[in-house]
Design a protein around this motif. Structure first.
Motif, PDB file in Angstrom:
ATOM      1  N   GLN A  93     -39.555 133.806 -37.136  1.00 17.31           N
ATOM      2  CA  GLN A  93     -39.696 134.622 -38.862  1.00 17.31           C
ATOM      3  C   GLN A  93     -38.378 135.513 -39.001  1.00 17.31           C
ATOM      4  O   GLN A  93     -38.672 136.970 -38.181  1.00 17.31           O
ATOM      5  N   TYR A  94     -37.356 135.675 -40.263  1.00 21.48           N
ATOM      6  CA  TYR A  94     -36.890 136.806 -40.170  1.00 21.48           C
ATOM      7  C   TYR A  94     -36.634 138.305 -40.250  1.00 21.48           C
ATOM      8  O   TYR A  94     -36.104 138.913 -39.640  1.00 21.48           O
ATOM      9  N   ALA A  95     -38.315 138.245 -40.933  1.00 28.62           N
ATOM     10  CA  ALA A  95     -38.292 140.172 -40.054  1.00 28.62           C
ATOM     11  C   ALA A  95     -37.501 140.818 -41.509  1.00 28.62           C
ATOM     12  O   ALA A  95     -37.234 142.026 -40.182  1.00 28.62           O
ATOM     13  N   LEU A  96     -36.962 140.811 -42.163  1.00 32.18           N
ATOM     14  CA  LEU A  96     -36.578 141.609 -42.409  1.00 32.18           C
ATOM     15  C   LEU A  96     -37.156 142.449 -44.091  1.00 32.18           C
ATOM     16  O   LEU A  96     -38.264 141.985 -43.576  1.00 32.18           O
ATOM     17  N   PHE A  97     -36.544 143.011 -43.605  1.00 38.67           N
ATOM     18  CA  PHE A  97     -37.913 144.572 -44.640  1.00 38.67           C
ATOM     19  C   PHE A  97     -37.733 143.763 -46.397  1.00 38.67           C
ATOM     20  O   PHE A  97     -36.362 144.291 -47.332  1.00 38.67           O
ATOM     21  N   PRO A  98     -38.605 143.319 -46.373  1.00 45.91           N
ATOM     22  CA  PRO A  98     -38.190 143.475 -48.362  1.00 45.91           C
ATOM     23  C   PRO A  98     -37.752 144.245 -49.118  1.00 45.91           C
ATOM     24  O   PRO A  98     -37.523 143.809 -50.312  1.00 45.91           O
ATOM     25  N   TYR A 140     -31.719 141.246 -52.444  1.00 44.17           N
ATOM     26  CA  TYR A 140     -32.657 141.374 -51.377  1.00 44.17           C
ATOM     27  C   TYR A 140     -33.138 140.231 -50.858  1.00 44.17           C
ATOM     28  O   TYR A 140     -32.740 139.787 -51.266  1.00 44.17           O
ATOM     29  N   PRO A 141     -34.481 139.945 -49.804  1.00 44.88           N
ATOM     30  CA  PRO A 141     -34.866 138.934 -48.984  1.00 44.88           C
ATOM     31  C   PRO A 141     -35.178 137.746 -49.304  1.00 44.88           C
ATOM     32  O   PRO A 141     -34.642 136.775 -50.077  1.00 44.88           O
ATOM     33  N   MET A 148     -29.601 132.277 -45.126  1.00 43.72           N
ATOM     34  CA  MET A 148     -29.081 133.097 -45.194  1.00 43.72           C
ATOM     35  C   MET A 148     -29.764 134.756 -45.184  1.00 43.72           C
ATOM     36  O   MET A 148     -29.682 135.280 -44.203  1.00 43.72           O
ATOM     37  N   LYS A 149     -31.403 133.891 -44.946  1.00 41.03           N
ATOM     38  CA  LYS A 149     -32.097 134.678 -44.318  1.00 41.03           C
ATOM     39  C   LYS A 149     -31.817 135.593 -42.785  1.00 41.03           C
ATOM     40  O   LYS A 149     -31.864 136.599 -42.283  1.00 41.03           O
ATOM     41  N   GLN A 150     -31.772 134.066 -42.457  1.00 41.45           N
ATOM     42  CA  GLN A 150     -31.762 134.004 -40.944  1.00 41.45           C
ATOM     43  C   GLN A 150     -30.091 134.985 -40.305  1.00 41.45           C
ATOM     44  O   GLN A 150     -30.088 135.182 -39.462  1.00 41.45           O
TER      45      GLN A 150
END
Length: 260
Positions: A93-98, A140-141, A148-150
């Protein structure tokens, strides 16, 4: 064998007699039992095994996110006793900052390292280019697909220049086509960047296309059952999967892991 990629004999990470157990309602559950492994410079190691064989626990111990109950993990001879920038971790789970843009996400670790703004942006853009996302740098995510997020997560991990990348089923949630595409991209990036990679997957085909060494684990308790060297030349792509010896290797891993 591996084109111009020098897979070194110098070990970067050494796992010695690592054990890990959890207390459950039914008593003690041994997750890892006496695991020994040497990860060499430039290795691309894939770990496969049934659910519950301790793959993720092992990755977390290598990353310093969990502690072993027994045994040692050494990174360049120094005991691993917590997370460190020299070991980058990428989860499923990509764990990006939204709230941050793609560029902001990739710059994040560089900011923590105290790298000045201009240099930070330059480095982040280089890795976004490598994963083919330059034109999405201001997105943004929530505007990105899963693949793409990955890619952003991979660019972010690479940007801080870790020596070792620990990847826990990073393509597990993606459709087959996106997955194949990201496998190729990851291989290209690995060939350019010469990182050492420790990659967990449930997918035997994915393990064989990526790895120079496939580690097969057994469950209850989790231990290394077997290791297979994948002697397919790099660079590899989706066409490599059509080779006869690819099919043979895949079957060998499959029989070893899932057939009793």
């Amino acid at each position: 064998m591996a084109g111009d990629i020098e897979i070194g004999s110098q070990h970067v990470i050494k796992v010695e007699n690592v054990t890990k157990a959890f207390a459950t309602g039914k008593g003690t559950h041994v997750v890892l039992d006496n695991v020994n492994l040497e990860i060499n410079e430039g290795d691309f190691i894939c770990v496969v095994g049934p659910s519950g064989c301790g793959k993720t626990t092992l990755l977390n111990i290598l990353g310093g996110l969990e502690r072993a109950d027994g045994g040692t993990v050494l990174h360049r001879g120094i005991p691993v006793d917590g997370p460190h920038p020299s070991r980058g971790v990428i989860f499923q789970q990509y764990a990006l900052f939204p709230w941050k843009t793609v560029l902001g996400n990739v710059e994040f670790g560089l900011k923590l390292k105290g790298i000045p703004k201009r240099e930070r942006t330059e480095i982040a853009l280089h890795y976004l280019d490598l994963v083919g996302l330059t034109k999405f740098k201001d997105a943004y995510p929530k505007e990105l697909s899963g693949g793409m997020k990955q890619r952003v997560a991979i660019a972010r991990a690479y940007a801080v220049d870790p020596e070792v990348l620990l990847m826990d089923e990073p393509f597990g949630a993606l459709d087959a086509q996106t997955r194949g595409q990201l496998q190729e991209e990851l291989l290209k990036t690995w060939e350019k960047e010469k990182k050492t990679v420790f990659f967990i997957t449930h997918d035997v085909e994915e393990a064989v296309i990526l790895a120079n060494r496939v580690i097969m684990m057994d469950t209850h308790p989790g231990r290394i059952k077997r290791e297979l060297r994948v002697d397919l030349p790099y660079p590899r792509n989706q066409e490599t999967k059509l080779l006869d010896n690819f099919t043979q290797l895949k079957n060998e891993v499959w029989m070893s892991v899932y057939h009793h």
